[in-house]
Design a protein around this motif. Structure first.
Motif, PDB file in Angstrom:
ATOM      1  N   ALA A   1       0.820  -1.218   0.000  1.00 37.51           N
ATOM      2  CA  ALA A   1       0.000   0.000   0.000  1.00 37.51           C
ATOM      3  C   ALA A   1       0.855   1.269   0.000  1.00 37.51           C
ATOM      4  O   ALA A   1       0.332   2.354  -0.172  1.00 37.51           O
ATOM      5  N   TYR A   2       2.152   1.115   0.213  1.00 37.03           N
ATOM      6  CA  TYR A   2       3.002   2.292   0.372  1.00 37.03           C
ATOM      7  C   TYR A   2       4.159   2.275  -0.622  1.00 37.03           C
ATOM      8  O   TYR A   2       4.682   1.214  -0.947  1.00 37.03           O
TER       9      TYR A   2
ATOM     10  N   SER B   1       6.301   4.933  11.485  1.00 42.14           N
ATOM     11  CA  SER B   1       4.971   4.510  11.930  1.00 42.14           C
ATOM     12  C   SER B   1       3.924   4.838  10.871  1.00 42.14           C
ATOM     13  O   SER B   1       2.881   4.212  10.802  1.00 42.14           O
ATOM     14  N   GLN B   2       4.195   5.861  10.068  1.00 40.60           N
ATOM     15  CA  GLN B   2       3.261   6.224   9.003  1.00 40.60           C
ATOM     16  C   GLN B   2       3.584   5.514   7.705  1.00 40.60           C
ATOM     17  O   GLN B   2       3.100   5.875   6.638  1.00 40.60           O
ATOM     18  N   LYS B   3       4.458   4.500   7.823  1.00 42.00           N
ATOM     19  CA  LYS B   3       4.821   3.642   6.685  1.00 42.00           C
ATOM     20  C   LYS B   3       5.514   4.404   5.555  1.00 42.00           C
ATOM     21  O   LYS B   3       5.264   4.162   4.382  1.00 42.00           O
TER      22      LYS B   3
END
Lengths: 235, 230
Positions: free
Chosen positions: B88-89, B128-130
């Motif tokens: 997703a990232y 943490s926010q990928k």
């Protein structure tokens, strides 16, 4: 006049025949089929994936986006006008709200999980079939879930409370009708969707919810079996 | 009643009760509710003493520090490249992590990695926010030229690689192909077209039967029979 016998000779607490299968759409991350009587729902899950438009991104959690669509030829009556409508928008929203309590998307900030529910054949109870299919597809997609979601519609036909109304009962001409779609988490018995169209008394509603609970547990067994069968096929 | 209500290698679905009692511990993929241990996802049950854990069977790739992955270049910026990680990232490869060459200010970065090219890289950091940082500094990290790339389930990657790379080595030896397996589920295969297809078929078979025992033997005989055909 009272409603003594159901039109298709079912018991009052009996659902239509149910069938479920997981992994029906190869390109999706998770997918499932759910059939109840003449209502057929396919659900495909994509994600977690990159979310656009960017203003919808939530840095604290991933979001769930559901899309409910009845195919033009799906209805037993007139042709359904293709594309979104007020009705499909509402059902997409309630489906999303019914599924969110079981999902944990906090590990996927700024992303989206897309659920597409397509109905090639419908005859009442389509939102419930959609929710059942979607919950299996989400599990198949390997997402963190506390529980599955099972859904069924219950209601009142004339003076009787019945489970899983079909079209002939929803449009029963000789008495009052109420249609109550219910979705619940079978593990904990918590309700995630409760709508009603029509009128019932307090006692009738209580009776209806009890019937829904029983029917949901039956549906849960079918869902569970379908999920397990996918991985036993090879053996 | 206390005890574990499932067997090893059973398939558990979300919300299923796996065990009851405070002496049983919830492992990965499970959670405790009251004194019951419940399944938190679809997975294969593994028992380790008093701990119940679930091995995931499906799902997208989640970036992890130290993973070697295969990425596609999707954008070229002033001081680095943006990469598609098959999750997703997207990841960022900065100039200083890409090469030790001197690059003049304003140089054309596409001469190193151009849009659409695939590279093998290693995840250096995940926030943490990928937000993902990758590096090209390490053994075996390079640009991929030629060959073909296939996508497999990221949870099947350990089975494709095998113990200390035994499975992938076996396929390499049998098919004479160069193979690189990315933790993100992308596999690069290079060889003659016939051999590439043999390697792909073997990998697809592993993917399909990964949760069954005796896999190595099955793949070995599969590779031998496919050799006879050619």
């Amino acid at each position: 006049m009272s409603y003594k016998q159901r039109i298709d000779n079912r018991g009052f607490d009996e659902t239509r025949p149910i069938e479920a299968k997981v992994g029906v759409i190869k390109r999706a991350d998770g997918s499932a089929m759910f059939r109840i009587g003449n209502t057929l729902a396919y659900a495909a899950v994509y994600g977690p994936r990159n979310l656009h438009p960017k203003f919808m991104q939530d840095p604290q959690t991933g979001i769930l986006r559901c899309n409910y669509n009845m195919m033009p030829f799906s209805s037993s009556g007139e042709r359904v006008r293709p594309g979104g409508s007020r009705r499909s928008k509402e059902i997409s929203l309630v489906t999303e709200k019914a599924l969110l309590p079981v999902l944990n998307l906090e590990d996927y900030p700024n992303s989206v999980v897309d659920v597409f529910i397509e109905l090639p054949e419908t005859e009442a109870g389509s939102r419930c079939a959609g929710i059942c299919a979607a919950s299996m597809a989400l599990a198949d997609a390997g997402l963190d879930m506390r529980d599955l979601v099972s859904a069924v519609s219950v209601g009142r036909v004339d003076d009787k409370m019945v489970v899983d109304l079909d079209y002939s009962e929803e449009s029963y001409p000789d008495g009052p009708v109420a249609d109550i779609p219910v979705a619940m988490m079978p593990g904990s018995g918590k309700i995630t969707l409760l709508q009603m169209d029509g009128e019932v008394s307090k006692e009738q509603l209580k009776e209806a919810l009890e019937m829904a609970k029983k029917a949901c547990l039956q549906i849960y067994e079918v869902q569970k079996k379908a999920l397990k069968e996918k991985y036993h096929e090879v053996e | 009643m206390s005890g574990i209500t499932v067997n090893e290698k059973d398939i558990a679905v979300p919300g299923e009760v796996l065990g009851t009692g405070m002496d049983i511990l919830p492992g990965m993929g499970t959670y405790r509710e009251g004194d019951r241990i419940m399944a938190g996802r679809l997975g294969l049950v593994m028992l380790e003493g008093r701990t119940i854990k679930l091995i995931p069977m499906s799902g997208r790739y989640m970036p992890k520090i130290g993973d070697t992955i295969i990425c596609k270049v999707i954008d070229v910026g002033f001081n680095g490249w943006r990469l598609d990680t098959n999750s997703a990232y997207s990841a960022m490869l900065s100039m200083k992590d890409a090469t030790s060459d001197f690059i003049a200010r304003g140089a054309n970065l596409t001469q190193y990695y151009d849009l659409g090219e695939h590279i093998v890289c290693k995840i250096a950091n995940v926030t943490s926010q990928k937000l993902i940082d990758v590096t090209m500094k390490g053994p075996g990290l390079r640009k991929l030229k030629g060959g073909r790339i296939i996508e497999v389930s990221t949870h099947k990657v350990p089975r494709i690689i095998g113990k200390q790379g035994s499975m992938v080595m076996m396929i390499k030896d049998a098919t004479q192909c160069n193979i690189t397996v990315g933790q993100n589920g992308l596999v690069w295969i290079e060889g003659s077209p016939v051999n590439e297809m043999r390697a792909i078929n073997a990998i697809r078979k592993i993917e399909k039967e990964s949760h069954l025992s005796g896999l190595t033997e099955k793949i070995k005989s599969f590779l031998e029979t496919s050799q006879q055909v050619n």
